[in-house]
Motif scaffolding. Sequence first.
Motif, PDB file in Angstrom:
ATOM      1  N   ARG A 120       0.814  -1.214   0.000  1.00 55.33           N
ATOM      2  CA  ARG A 120       0.000   0.000   0.000  1.00 55.33           C
ATOM      3  C   ARG A 120       0.851   1.270   0.000  1.00 55.33           C
ATOM      4  NH1 ARG A 120      -4.239  -0.684   4.779  1.00 55.33           N
ATOM      5  NH2 ARG A 120      -4.995   1.256   3.829  1.00 55.33           N
ATOM      6  N   LEU A 121       2.141   1.116  -0.153  1.00 57.39           N
ATOM      7  CA  LEU A 121       3.019   2.283  -0.203  1.00 57.39           C
ATOM      8  C   LEU A 121       3.114   2.821  -1.624  1.00 57.39           C
ATOM      9  CD1 LEU A 121       5.965   1.151   2.109  1.00 57.39           C
ATOM     10  CD2 LEU A 121       4.009   2.601   2.689  1.00 57.39           C
ATOM     11  N   LYS A 122       3.392   4.095  -1.687  1.00 56.96           N
ATOM     12  CA  LYS A 122       3.570   4.754  -2.982  1.00 56.96           C
ATOM     13  C   LYS A 122       5.066   4.977  -3.186  1.00 56.96           C
ATOM     14  CE  LYS A 122       1.102   8.137  -5.750  1.00 56.96           C
ATOM     15  NZ  LYS A 122       0.088   9.218  -5.715  1.00 56.96           N
ATOM     16  N   VAL A 123       5.630   4.282  -4.173  1.00 57.20           N
ATOM     17  CA  VAL A 123       7.069   4.326  -4.441  1.00 57.20           C
ATOM     18  C   VAL A 123       7.287   5.145  -5.704  1.00 57.20           C
ATOM     19  CG1 VAL A 123       9.152   2.984  -4.791  1.00 57.20           C
ATOM     20  CG2 VAL A 123       7.314   2.063  -3.378  1.00 57.20           C
ATOM     21  N   LEU A 124       8.087   6.185  -5.584  1.00 56.93           N
ATOM     22  CA  LEU A 124       8.298   7.141  -6.679  1.00 56.93           C
ATOM     23  C   LEU A 124       9.788   7.262  -6.969  1.00 56.93           C
ATOM     24  CD1 LEU A 124       5.898   9.918  -5.339  1.00 56.93           C
ATOM     25  CD2 LEU A 124       5.369   8.250  -7.114  1.00 56.93           C
ATOM     26  N   LEU A 125      10.110   7.358  -8.253  1.00 60.94           N
ATOM     27  CA  LEU A 125      11.490   7.539  -8.706  1.00 60.94           C
ATOM     28  C   LEU A 125      11.671   8.959  -9.198  1.00 60.94           C
ATOM     29  CD1 LEU A 125      14.315   6.411  -9.493  1.00 60.94           C
ATOM     30  CD2 LEU A 125      13.311   5.845 -11.730  1.00 60.94           C
ATOM     31  N   LYS A 126      12.723   9.619  -8.723  1.00 59.81           N
ATOM     32  CA  LYS A 126      13.019  10.996  -9.143  1.00 59.81           C
ATOM     33  C   LYS A 126      13.383  11.026 -10.614  1.00 59.81           C
ATOM     34  CE  LYS A 126      13.978  15.370  -8.163  1.00 59.81           C
ATOM     35  NZ  LYS A 126      14.220  15.819  -9.535  1.00 59.81           N
ATOM     36  N   SER A 127      12.678  11.866 -11.369  1.00 58.61           N
ATOM     37  CA  SER A 127      12.939  11.986 -12.807  1.00 58.61           C
ATOM     38  C   SER A 127      14.163  12.862 -13.051  1.00 58.61           C
ATOM     39  CB  SER A 127      11.722  12.575 -13.519  1.00 58.61           C
ATOM     40  OG  SER A 127      11.465  13.888 -13.053  1.00 58.61           O
ATOM     41  N   GLU A 128      14.824  12.612 -14.160  1.00 51.86           N
ATOM     42  CA  GLU A 128      16.025  13.357 -14.527  1.00 51.86           C
ATOM     43  C   GLU A 128      16.018  13.612 -16.028  1.00 51.86           C
ATOM     44  OE1 GLU A 128      18.086  14.533 -12.431  1.00 51.86           O
ATOM     45  OE2 GLU A 128      17.849  13.333 -10.617  1.00 51.86           O
ATOM     46  N   GLY A 129      16.566  14.760 -16.407  1.00 48.55           N
ATOM     47  CA  GLY A 129      16.783  15.041 -17.826  1.00 48.55           C
ATOM     48  C   GLY A 129      15.548  15.352 -18.627  1.00 48.55           C
ATOM     49  N   ILE A 130      14.433  15.742 -17.975  1.00 46.56           N
ATOM     50  CA  ILE A 130      13.220  16.107 -18.703  1.00 46.56           C
ATOM     51  C   ILE A 130      12.767  17.481 -18.235  1.00 46.56           C
ATOM     52  CG2 ILE A 130      12.505  13.715 -19.023  1.00 46.56           C
ATOM     53  CD1 ILE A 130      10.539  14.095 -16.739  1.00 46.56           C
ATOM     54  N   LYS A 131      11.758  17.996 -18.888  1.00 49.33           N
ATOM     55  CA  LYS A 131      11.237  19.309 -18.547  1.00 49.33           C
ATOM     56  C   LYS A 131      10.559  19.269 -17.184  1.00 49.33           C
ATOM     57  CE  LYS A 131       8.358  22.999 -20.469  1.00 49.33           C
ATOM     58  NZ  LYS A 131       7.434  23.364 -21.579  1.00 49.33           N
ATOM     59  N   LYS A 132      10.867  20.261 -16.331  1.00 51.43           N
ATOM     60  CA  LYS A 132      10.313  20.366 -14.985  1.00 51.43           C
ATOM     61  C   LYS A 132      10.572  19.105 -14.176  1.00 51.43           C
ATOM     62  CE  LYS A 132       6.588  23.514 -16.366  1.00 51.43           C
ATOM     63  NZ  LYS A 132       5.122  23.726 -16.386  1.00 51.43           N
TER      64      LYS A 132
END
Length: 408
Positions: A253-265
């Motif tokens: 039930r956890l929300k796992v997010l990866l930091k984006s790189e090299g794109i707009k905003k």
Amino acid sequence: MKRLCSPPYNTQEPVVLKKIAHDNNNEDETDDHSNTTNDPISDVDEDDLVTGQKESIDFPTRLGKCEVCAALEARYTCPKCEVKTCCLNCVRIHKKELECDGIRDRTKFIPLKDMTKMDFMSDYYFLEECTRYVEDRKGDRVKRYTRYNCELPIHLYRLRQAAKDRKCTLKILVQNFERHKENTTYYDWKTKKIWWRIKWIFVNAGSLCYVDEKCLEDRYLRDLLEKYVNKESEEEVPEKRKLEYYQSKGVQRLKVLLKSEGIKKCKDRFYLLDVNKTLKENLRGKTLVEYPCIYISYEEDASGFDVIDSDEDVEAVTKQHLDNLETYRQAVLEKQRREKDKSSSTDEEEDANDIIAMQKLQKETRRKERQRKREEYESKQNNNFLFTDEQLMEVLSSTTEDEEDQDQ
């Protein structure tokens, strides 16, 4: 012992030297005369009295009035914006209003005809400083090259190529960056596997951060998080008590997010990861800088996180935006073309109307001229003995017919 000295120059009390009054008494006059003969300033007039106050100095008026207060003559010129000021308060006001730092712009363009010897020497010294800066960087072993003009070591090249084979874009920073120095990600050439360094950030626990130095790419994401969110895990984790809410939620039930790189905003954009997939599958189609930074939240709608699917979606949105801009540009050009055609047609209509009005004016002028000639002939009819009435009417009628033919 009495101390004899002259008063300081910066004293605020005025020192006035008065002329010694002469008494009418002869004895007093004699004594005063004997005293004043030895006093070199006894002959000073009252109009020429010396005071300790500093006289006001009239500054030159070549700068004009102060551009801030417009009350006093300007004394100073800002080296950067060339604003004329009269005092320190005006200087501070001009710096605050114009956001000026008062440092002269050494790269400001100056026309050749306005250049002086001082400007030429300033440019020369500036070029000398640039040369010294470049030479200093060439001699520094740390700063003399960057990653873009130096070939990667063989192990980093293999790591980047292996990530590329897995549809993952890996960017390597310059060796002086701290993130590059602490990166422990490596590619095992024998087993053909990538061991990733992962940085875990628990956003709801005061941004508590953990780092795993070696994580095999074939492991599932839920297994990598097991030691943090499972109370029964035997692995010791410092400050694990702060993760009680995560442990109560459970890894599914956890929300796992990866930091984006090299794109707009990319600062506020994140990729949503699946805990039931391997690390290799989650990193497919993503862009990484050195190693992945994964954020974990137990909230359903985490504030401050703009979740996107993949780089392809961002590229599709960007392409759609560019298409919209192109459509808008075409519409603007079409509108300008129609306005130009309309204005040209309007000009042609105006020219045609002007021609018609000119023709009417010429016809009216000729008609008035015929009327004037007829009146002259009628006034001279009684005095004209060379022509009869029939001949006169014949001349007038012929002239009128010729002019009417010209009008037609």
